[in-house]
Design a protein around this motif. Structure first.
Motif: not given
Length: 431
Positions: A17-31, A108-112
Motif C-alpha cells: 500500500v503506497g507507491a512512494g519511495f519505500g513501496g516502489l523500491v520494495t516492488v523493484q527488488n521483487l520484480r 504478506t502486507l507492506v504499509l508504505a
C-alpha cells in the motif's frame, strides 16, 4: 486405479500500500521473484517529493518530478497496480479493503502510506496555511503565490497591497528554507520587469521557526550560514517563537500580528492512519513503532516503512523521515521476503546508513553535511543539484531538470509560472 492430481499451491500474495519511495523500491527488488504483487495507491503517479517545493515556486513543471506508476512497472509481469484508497486492514482474514468496496487478500502486507502535514492540534489553520505533500498541494500554493502578485498589481490601497505581497512560511526545516529562498529569488529576480504598477522586489518573504535556529538537524555552523544566506536574499527570519494563531488575515507569533495573504505550512507532518488500521500504538505524529526488522508488533507478516513508521536508530534516536531512509527500508523488506520464501525465517534487524543532509537556499547557495565533509555556498549547490538529478527517474527528466536549473541560474527566468485550477471559493470572484 485413478490418479488424483495434487492441487497446485497458489503463489505467495504480497500487497503493498503506497507507491512512494519505500513501496516502489520494495516492488523493484521483487520484480523477478515468483510471487503475485499487488501495489495500491490513491494516485496514479510516483512523486519525487524532495523537489515538490520547486513546482510550488514555479521552477519545475509537475511532469518533471512525477511519473505514472503503471509505466514504471510495465515490465514487471508479477505486479498488478490498482488505483484506490485503502481504508482498512483486517488482520484476522488477512485482507485490505478500499473505499470503493474492493477487498484484496494478502499473505504478506507492506504499509508504505506516507504522511500528510500536521498542525499540532490546529487543523482549522489548514485552509489558510496549506502544506506541501502532493502535486495538488504544490499547484495550489503556486496558484496562490502568483495570484497574489496579480491582485497586488490591481490593488489601489497601499496597505492591502503590502498584505498581498507578504508571504509567510511557517517552519524552518529544509522545506521551509528552500521555499523561502526560492520565493525571494522569484520576487526579486524572475518577476523583475513583468509588472507596471508594483515592484515585485518589494515583496516580503518571512520565515518563522519555533525552534532556536533554522535547519535544526544540521550543525550550528551550517545552520547559521543558511540564515545569513536567506537574509542576504531579503528573507526576514524569526526564530525562537512558534506561531500561535493563523487566520485569513495573517499570523500571530511572539505577541505580534503579521498581516499576510499567503501563508505556507512547512512545520510538521502526520502519518497515515495505518496504526489505527492495525489497532497499534502510535506516537504523536501517528507513526507506528515497528520491530527492529520493520514488522508491526504481533504481526510478522506485516511490514510498516517510510513516514508511516517510527524506527529506532540506536543511540541516535529514530531514523529520519527522508527519502533515502524509505528506500533503504524498502530494500530491506524485499530482502526479508526473499529469505522467507527460501525458508529462512531468522530475524533480520534493519540498519540505517545515513547518506547526509542537504538543503538549498535560493538558486546559487546550499548547505550539505555528510559528516566527514561539510560544504556551503555555490559548491554545495552544485553537489545538491547533482545528487537530486541522479535520483530522478529517466534520462529525459534528468536532462529537463538540469537544463531548467542552469537556465534559471544564468537568466533568472522560470517557465512554469502558470495559474491553473482556481479554487472553488474564487470561481465567482474577480482577481
Amino acid at each position: 486405479m485413478t490418479q488424483v492430481e495434487t492441487p497446485v499451491a497458489s503463489r505467495h500474495r504480497l500487497v503493498i500500500v503506497g507507491a512512494g519511495f519505500g513501496g516502489l523500491v520494495t516492488v523493484q527488488n521483487l520484480r523477478n521473484v515468483d510471487i503475485d504483487v499487488t501495489l495500491i495507491d490513491q494516485r496514479n503517479h510516483h512523486l519525487f517529493q524532495p523537489l515538490l517545493y520547486q513546482v510550488a515556486t514555479s521552477t519545475l513543471a509537475t511532469s518533471e518530478i512525477a511519473w505514472p506508476i503503471r509505466h514504471l512497472l510495465r515490465k514487471f509481469k508479477n505486479v498488478k497496480t490498482l488505483l484506490g484508497t485503502v481504508d482498512g486492514v483486517d488482520t484476522a482474514s488477512k485482507t485490505v479493503s478500499t473505499l470503493d468496496g474492493e477487498v484484496i487478500a494478502y499473505d504478506t502486507l507492506v504499509l508504505a502510506t506516507g504522511a500528510r502535514h500536521a498542525y499540532f492540534g490546529h487543523d482549522d489553520w489548514e485552509p489558510y496555511a496549506p502544506g506541501l505533500k502532493t502535486l495538488e498541494d504544490a499547484t495550489m500554493i503556486r496558484r496562490r503565490i502568483l495570484t497574489a502578485f496579480e491582485k497586488a498589481e490591481r490593488e489601489p490601497d497601499p496597505a492591502k497591497r503590502q498584505e498581498l505581497l507578504t508571504f509567510v512560511i511557517i517552519g524552518g526545516g529544509p522545506t521551509g528554507v528552500e521555499i523561502a529562498g526560492t520565493l525571494a529569488d522569484l520576487s526579486r529576480d524572475t518577476l523583475k520587469g513583468d509588472f507596471r504598477v508594483i515592484d515585485p522586489a518589494t515583496a516580503r518573504v518571512v520565515l518563522i521557526e519555533g525552534g532556536p535556529r533554522v535547519l535544526g538537524a544540521f550543525n550550528e555552523d551550517l545552520s547559521a550560514y543558511a540564515q545569513r544566506a536567506l537574509e542576504k536574499l531579503g528573507v526576514i527570519v524569526h526564530v525562537g517563537n512558534p506561531v500561535t494563531q493563523c487566520h485569513a488575515d495573517g499570523v500571530e507569533f511572539a505577541g505580534h500580528s503579521l498581516r499576510a495573504k499567503t501563508i505556507i505550512w512547512a512545520a510538521g507532518v502526520q502519518a497515515s492512519p495505518a496504526a489505527k488500521w492495525l489497532n497499534a500504538q502510535a506516537d504523536r505524529a501517528g507513526r507506528l513503532a515497528v520491530n527492529p526488522d520493520l514488522t508491526a508488533p504481533g504481526h510478522p507478516e506485516i511490514f510498516v516503512i517510510g513516514d508511516t513508521a517510527t524506527v529506532a536508530n540506536g543511540d541516535k534516536g529514530t531514523v529520519p523521515g527522508i527519502a533515502p531512509a524509505a528506500k533503504q527500508q524498502g530494500a530491506h523488506v524485499a530482502k526479508i521476503i526473499k529469505a522467507r520464501l527460501a525458508g529462512d525465517t531468522a530475524t533480520k534487524p534493519f540498519r540505517y546508513r545515513h547518506s547526509g543532509d542537504l538543503a538549498t537556499i535560493g538558486k546559487r547557495a546550499a548547505v550539505t553535511d555528510f559528516g566527514f565533509i561539510k560544504l556551503k555556498g555555490y559548491p554545495a549547490w552544485w553537489l545538491w543539484g547533482l545528487a537530486h538529478i541522479y535520483f530522478l527517474i529517466g534520462v529525459r527528466n534528468r536532462l529537463a531538470v538540469a537544463l531548467s536549473w542552469l537556465w534559471i541560474s544564468f537568466t533568472g527566468a522560470r517557465s512554469a509560472r502558470l495559474i491553473t485550477q482556481r479554487e472553488a471559493a474564487e470561481e465567482d470572484k474577480p482577481l
